[in-house]
Design a protein around this motif. Sequence first.
Motif, mmCIF file in Angstrom:
data_model
loop_
_atom_site.group_PDB
_atom_site.id
_atom_site.type_symbol
_atom_site.label_atom_id
_atom_site.label_comp_id
_atom_site.label_asym_id
_atom_site.label_seq_id
_atom_site.Cartn_x
_atom_site.Cartn_y
_atom_site.Cartn_z
ATOM 1 N N UNK A 805 -9.242 -83.046 -14.526
ATOM 2 C CA UNK A 805 -8.530 -84.128 -13.851
ATOM 3 C C UNK A 805 -9.375 -85.395 -13.709
ATOM 4 N N UNK A 806 -10.660 -85.246 -13.677
ATOM 5 C CA UNK A 806 -11.508 -86.444 -13.638
ATOM 6 C C UNK A 806 -11.354 -87.241 -14.938
ATOM 7 N N UNK A 812 -6.397 -92.633 -17.885
ATOM 8 C CA UNK A 812 -5.333 -93.512 -17.388
ATOM 9 C C UNK A 812 -5.883 -94.909 -17.105
ATOM 10 N N UNK A 813 -7.095 -94.962 -16.539
ATOM 11 C CA UNK A 813 -7.708 -96.268 -16.263
ATOM 12 C C UNK A 813 -8.007 -97.018 -17.557
ATOM 13 N N UNK A 814 -8.484 -96.287 -18.570
ATOM 14 C CA UNK A 814 -8.748 -96.910 -19.874
ATOM 15 C C UNK A 814 -7.453 -97.408 -20.511
ATOM 16 N N UNK A 815 -6.399 -96.605 -20.368
ATOM 17 C CA UNK A 815 -5.099 -97.008 -20.910
ATOM 18 C C UNK A 815 -4.620 -98.297 -20.252
ATOM 19 N N UNK A 816 -4.874 -98.419 -18.935
ATOM 20 C CA UNK A 816 -4.471 -99.645 -18.237
ATOM 21 C C UNK A 816 -5.205 -100.857 -18.822
ATOM 22 N N UNK A 842 -2.091 -90.071 -7.397
ATOM 23 C CA UNK A 842 -3.124 -89.055 -7.588
ATOM 24 C C UNK A 842 -4.479 -89.456 -7.016
ATOM 25 N N UNK A 843 -4.547 -90.628 -6.400
ATOM 26 C CA UNK A 843 -5.829 -91.116 -5.897
ATOM 27 C C UNK A 843 -6.394 -90.196 -4.820
#
Length: 858
Positions: A805-806, A812-816, A842-843
């Motif tokens: 999950x990490x 997801x952050x890279x995709x943003x 999910x934060x």
Amino acid sequence: MCPSALTHTSPPAGDDRVLERGAAIGRFFVLGLLGKGGMGEVYAAHDPELDRKVAIKLLRAGAASESPEGRLRLMREAQAIARVSHPSVVVVYDVGMFGERVFIAMELVEGHTLRFWAHAQHRPWPAVVDVFAAAGRGLAAAHERDLVHRDFKPDNVMITADGKVRVMDFGLVQMRGDRTGATPLPTAAAEARRTPSGFPAARPSLEMTEEDLLVTRPSILATTTPSSQPGGAIGLELTRDGTSMGTPAYMSPEQFRNQPTDARTDQFSFCVSLYETIYSERPFAGTNEAALADAVINEHVRSAPPGSDVPDWVRAALLRGLRADPDQRWPSMNALLDTLDKHPAIESRRRFLAAATDKLAGVWHLPGGAALDTLARREMRRAFLASGRSYAGTAFDHACAILDRYAQRWAQLYVESCEATHVRAEQSAEVLDLRMACLQEGLQDLAALVRMFRQATAAAVDNAVNAANALGNLERCENIELLRAVVRPPTDAATRERVESLRQRLADVRARGRVGRIAEALTAMAPLATEARAIGYGPLLADVLHACARLHEDQGATEEAARFSEEAFGIAVACRHDEAAAEIATLMVGYTQLRPIAADTWTVVAEALLRRIGGHDQLWGWFYNNRGIVRSLQGRPEESLEDQYLALRAKEKVLQPDHPDIAVTVCNIAIRLDDAGRLDEAIELGRRAVEIGEAGFGGDHPRTALFLANYSELLAHSGRGADSALAAARALDIVERQVNPDSVLVFVALTSLGIARLMEGKNTEALAALERADRLADSVAPSSAYRAQVRFALGRALWESGRDRAKALALAATARQDYEAAATSVVVRQELGQIAAWLAERAAAPIAARPPLVASKR
């Protein structure tokens, strides 16, 4: 006993629902519906025994003709056509029963009706007479077999893409010995109801529209006992209650009077049809059946329209065929055809066609006859099959069909150009020279491509359909104003010879690029460009630089393509090479789509040039396509969708239905509809794009796989995960067998499959596909948005599986970040919103460690 792969159960009586793809009719398997009418449906189908496509006519259940007599009638139609063997008559392969419905399996004629052909563009009267003569020879062949069609009209003649003519729909055919239409002696009451012409008086309900007069009238089947006919044919007496069978607008006096018919009946309908096509109006007026019958029986033929260029001898031949008394018509179809064939104007046309055929002979024979087995075709087929591509045979067939159409069109324009100067005297010798120069360039392009195909590599097979379609449609050779605007070739003979030599070499280089030999083409282009600059002839230099730009575009070097395009554009404008300038400006709209001000500027320039040159529908199609993409990126979705529809309409005017350009625009419309939330419409068009791809490239071609991947994505957006996975899996199967495993096509198919599996909740399978796609993303993804898509999907799959999950959050952050670097659009904004919401949810969730692997047992 092993079950068969496909089973078939006959439908219940009265069931006339449209059959699904794969349904079995006898030994044939349905591919799709071609059309529906009053008598039933016509399907495209596959014959597995002979591995060919066929058309199947299936009698409609529930109609009056579903009776035993109706079934006998359709069986008789099949037998009638099967007795005629002629190039201008559709071929019947089989006839049988489908439940209680009769089917006829016949030749699948791909093309348009003669009516469509006539309305698609202006046709000089010699061209019309030539086509009708071919149809007439088909009728004459039927007459020699003692058959009468009785419903000849432009809608019952097909013209294939390569110009072949086929007479079809012998549904009202009469065989020798029939007592068709024999009318009983009239009673006093019946006589009282007749008009002066002898036609039964119209009932109040007989008023009809123009369209009604063009529709074949259904018959009432007499309940007489079928009798045996010569040759074992089924005989059936066909009558109408008080009238006769046929299409009113084309019916003869004897049909209106319900009297016996013979070959001269077909001659009458033939002359009505030919008259209508060359004069753009039918010979007899009448807004209802009674009025029309009165005009026909009393020979009230219209005068020739003012300004008609149809010669008197043609009109005289037609008027004789339109006589009310059959004995006063031509003694046979052949007699009428001999008159039409032997006139000097028609003989001139044949001489011009022979000259066109001679010029094509060393390049690509006109289709038909022995030309189907020429040396060029044999060598091309051998090279294609040697490539090892599973779709090589399909690519060969489709490429040949496109080359056939191109050669046919080239010959047609050659003949029309000669006639315009030498027969109709409506075109100067100067214009003839311009058109012939244009046609010569088209012939050089054809010759260069055929040379590449005769030595085809695997890359050439991959690109065969697109390369053949890139030849275009020779539309520019008809645009006289455009041809006049281009600077004349140098007057100096030596310089002119150098220009012609360079043009031939340019054709060869373009052909190399079109078949995928891009690096080789670029190497050959460098000295060619140097020589073109030395000569200084503007139109040639603009074309060379434009070709350089297209090669760099094919390599993915957009900046280089734009640089060459800008220089080519300036030269083209300076020498008034408007066609090249318009095409370059249209491409620049696409090259600069991420730079709004530049894209808007090029849009204005391209549109102005296209309006100045006129015509050129295919280029208009690409203009609207590119402007639509720009407007989408600018956040103008409604205007973008409108442009894509305009692009489709423009392309459909000049391209075949299975042309790849059509599929591209249909796919773009689907994407825009998806953006607008109109998912049902988007999915339907996505499916249509796949079908066009299959028809144009074949079902096993990588380009078809690309349409499948797009279709999969549309299905995924609608929540249809299982259907999406099926389409994506098929796309992946195609590309993994056909292309480099590290290609962009594999990346796209893996991404689509991974997202579909994720939607299904099959996280393990989703991870397998998405991890492969992620490994390819940095090297082959077309844009940062594609990288973002696969990384966000992979992050979701990792999170759902609980594996890491990490890493999921990091992806997801890279995709943003990838989406933020992409061009702003409706889709990008939506994706950024989804990522933000997903990360926020999910934060606070605990990040579990990767679960331990289960040790495998030995």
